[in-house]
Design an enzyme around this catalytic site. Sequence first.
Site, PDB file in Angstrom:
ATOM      1  N   HIS A 189       0.828  -1.202   0.000  1.00 28.59           N
ATOM      2  CA  HIS A 189       0.000   0.000   0.000  1.00 28.59           C
ATOM      3  C   HIS A 189       0.867   1.260   0.000  1.00 28.59           C
ATOM      4  CE1 HIS A 189      -3.708   2.271   0.870  1.00 28.59           C
ATOM      5  NE2 HIS A 189      -2.960   3.002   1.674  1.00 28.59           N
ATOM      6  N   GLU A 211      -1.792  -5.880  -3.818  1.00 32.77           N
ATOM      7  CA  GLU A 211      -2.559  -5.507  -2.627  1.00 32.77           C
ATOM      8  C   GLU A 211      -3.948  -6.165  -2.656  1.00 32.77           C
ATOM      9  OE1 GLU A 211      -3.150  -1.262  -0.277  1.00 32.77           O
ATOM     10  OE2 GLU A 211      -3.157  -1.320  -2.451  1.00 32.77           O
ATOM     11  N   ASN A 233      25.199 -23.906  -1.265  1.00 34.71           N
ATOM     12  CA  ASN A 233      25.893 -25.186  -1.236  1.00 34.71           C
ATOM     13  C   ASN A 233      25.221 -26.157  -0.263  1.00 34.71           C
ATOM     14  OD1 ASN A 233      28.418 -26.281  -2.513  1.00 34.71           O
ATOM     15  ND2 ASN A 233      28.840 -26.815  -0.390  1.00 34.71           N
TER      16      ASN A 233
END
Length: 661
Positions: A46, A68, A394
Site C-alpha cells: 500500500h 494488494e 551449497n
Amino acid sequence: MSDEMEEYKQEFIQEAREYLDIMNQNFIKVEKGDLDAINEIFRMAHTIKGMAGFMGYKNLEELCHKLESAMGKVRDGEIEVTEELIDVMLKAVDAIEEMIDRIEDEDNDNVDVEHIIQALTNLVDAEKGDEDFAKAEKTDVKPDGANLRVDVYIADDCVMKSVRAALVIETLSEVGEVVGFIPDEEDMEKDTFDGHFVVYLKAPDASAVENAISNVAEIDRFEITLVEADERAVEQAEAETEITESEIKRAEGLEEKETEEKAESRIDKKKERRKRKLESIRVNISQLDTIMNLVGELVISKGRLLQIAAEYDIPELKEAVAIMDKSITSLQDEIMQIRMVKVERVFSKFPRMVRDLARKLGKKVDFTMEGLDTELDRTVLDEISDPLVHLVRNAVDHGIETPEERKAAGKDETGRIKLAAWREKNNIIIELEDDGRGIDVEKIKQKAIERGIISPAEAESMSEDELKMLIFSPGFSTKDKATEVSGRGVGMDVVKTTVERLGGSVRVFSEKGKGTRIRIHLPPTVAIVKSLLVKVADETYAIPISSVVEALYVSEDNWKVIHGNPFMIVRGKLVPAFKLRDMFNVKNGRPEKEVGIIVEKEGERYALIADTIAEQQEIVIKPLTGYLAKIKGFSGVTILGDGRVVPILDISSLLGGDRLA
C-alpha cells in the site's frame, strides 16, 4: 527533474527497497502459516503504491494495486495460501524490485509485467477484483472497535502529503490496530487533499501512539482523543449521513471536555516533540567512510605527537597530548559504533533464497536463523555477504538430500539448515549447520586427484581435516555435471579467500550421513585495531592483539628441537615455533635474547619468535592493493607516527603452510 524531486526520488528508492526486504521475509512467514504477516505485506504494498502514484510511476502503482488486492483476498480468507500462490506473489515482488532498479537507472518503470498482473488478476477474479478491492477499502474505514482517534495535520510545505499520510498510518499500525481512516486512500491521492486526516486506532497505550507519531517528519501537529462509545456511534452515523442533532451535541460535548483537560499538557508535549523530531537522520555510506579515514589520520597524528612528547620530555606537550588522546579515542569509538551493522541486514535475504532454491531442486528445507542482533563492521559485513550466499546455496544443493533419499536413510523428509551468529571474545562467529548427507572424504580425495589439485601421494599423507578443507580449493567440485546452481568449482574458494583477507578463518566439521557444520571466525572491524609492534633486526612488524595470547623470553629451558622442528615449552605443553627472521629472510643483527609471541589460530597455539617487543599501539589498517594484494601472510600495512610503513601480519595465512609465495 528538479533537485527537490530528485531528492524525493532517491528517498522513495531507498524506502521502497527496505519495504521489499520486509515483504520477502513476511511472504516466507505466510507460507509457514503466520497469517499475521499478511497485514505487514499489505501495508508495505500500500505504501509503495502511494509513493509510486505520487511520483508518476503508473506501471509500478498498478502492479502494487493488484498485489494488494490479492493479499486482501488472502487476508479475508477467500484465497487459500499455497506454494503456487506464494510463487506468484514473490514474482510480483521481484518485478517491483526490477522496476525500482529501472527507476533508479533510467527514471522510468517500463518493465513488462503483464503476465504477473494477469496472474494476480486471476487470483482476485478479473471481473470483480477492482470492485471488491474498493469495497474492502471502504469497509476498513469503519471505526467500530477503536478506542483512540488520531487527528493528523501534515505540514503545509510537505510535497508528498499522500505518501506522508501513508507513512503515518503504517507507523501507527506498529503500535496498535488501525481500524480505519478518513478520508480514504483515493481521496488522499487527489490534489484537493489538504493534509488533514483521521485515523481510528485500537491501542492499549496512548503514550506509545504519541511517541510513534512524534518520530515521523513533516507533521505540523496531531491530536489524540479517547473515543467513547457514543462518539464512535456519532462518527459511524456521520459516515452514513444518518445522524441526529442530540447525538452530535453529546459527541461534541465529550470531545470538548476531553480537549480542555488535555490542552495544557499537549502544549508541553508539542515542545518536547519538536526537540525530538530529528532524533535520527540518514547518512550516505561514503560520508561515513570519509569520516573513518579522517579518524584514521588523526590516530596516526596522535601516535606521532605521543612519540615527540616522549622523546623531548615536554610536560606541557605531554599533558595536551594526553587530553587529545582521550578525545580522539572517544571519537574513534563513536565512529566505530556508527559503522557497526546487525547481521540481520545480510541474513534477511536467505529465507527467500533457500525457499526458492529448495522448490527448484524438489527438496524440503526448514531454514532457521539465530543471533540476528549480532553486529559487524559494515565493511566486513558487505565483504562476507557473497561468501555466505555460496555457503547457503551449497548447503541446499550439496548438503540436503531429496525427500526420498532422506526417508531411505531414516531421516525426516524435511532437511534442516541453521545459520547463526554470535560474539566470542574479540571475534564474531558465523556458523552454518545442516543435517544433510555430510562430506564424503573418500569422494573428495578421488575428485581432488582427478582434477590435479593434489597427487595420490599427497592424498595418502593428508589428515581427514585437511582433506575436508579441499572443498575450498579453486576449481574443486564433487558434482559430475555443472548446473545453474553449482558444479563449476567456483564459490567455495571465494569463501576462504575472502574470510582470510578479512583476517578471519574458516573450519569444517562434518560426519558422513549426519551433516556438516562450517564455522567462520571474523574480526568485528578491519579499520582500526590494537596491535603489538615487534622488531626483527631493523624491521618492524605489527601483530593484532586479538591473535596474541601471551609473550615470554626464549631460553634453553623452554626451547626444544624435535626431529628438526623447533618448539617452545609453554606451561608444560609443546607449542610449534616459527622464527620471523627465517620466514622473512632477515640476515643481519642477531640478538642475544629472543622473545616468543604466543598466538592462537583456529584453537591451536603457535609461537612467533621475534627479537624484541617494541610497544603496543592502535594502528590504522591500510589494505594492500594491486599486485601486493596477492601476497599471503599480510592483512595490510599501517603508517606509524614517524612515517614508517609497517606490515601487519595475518596469522591465519602466515601459519597456513607454504602460502607466502
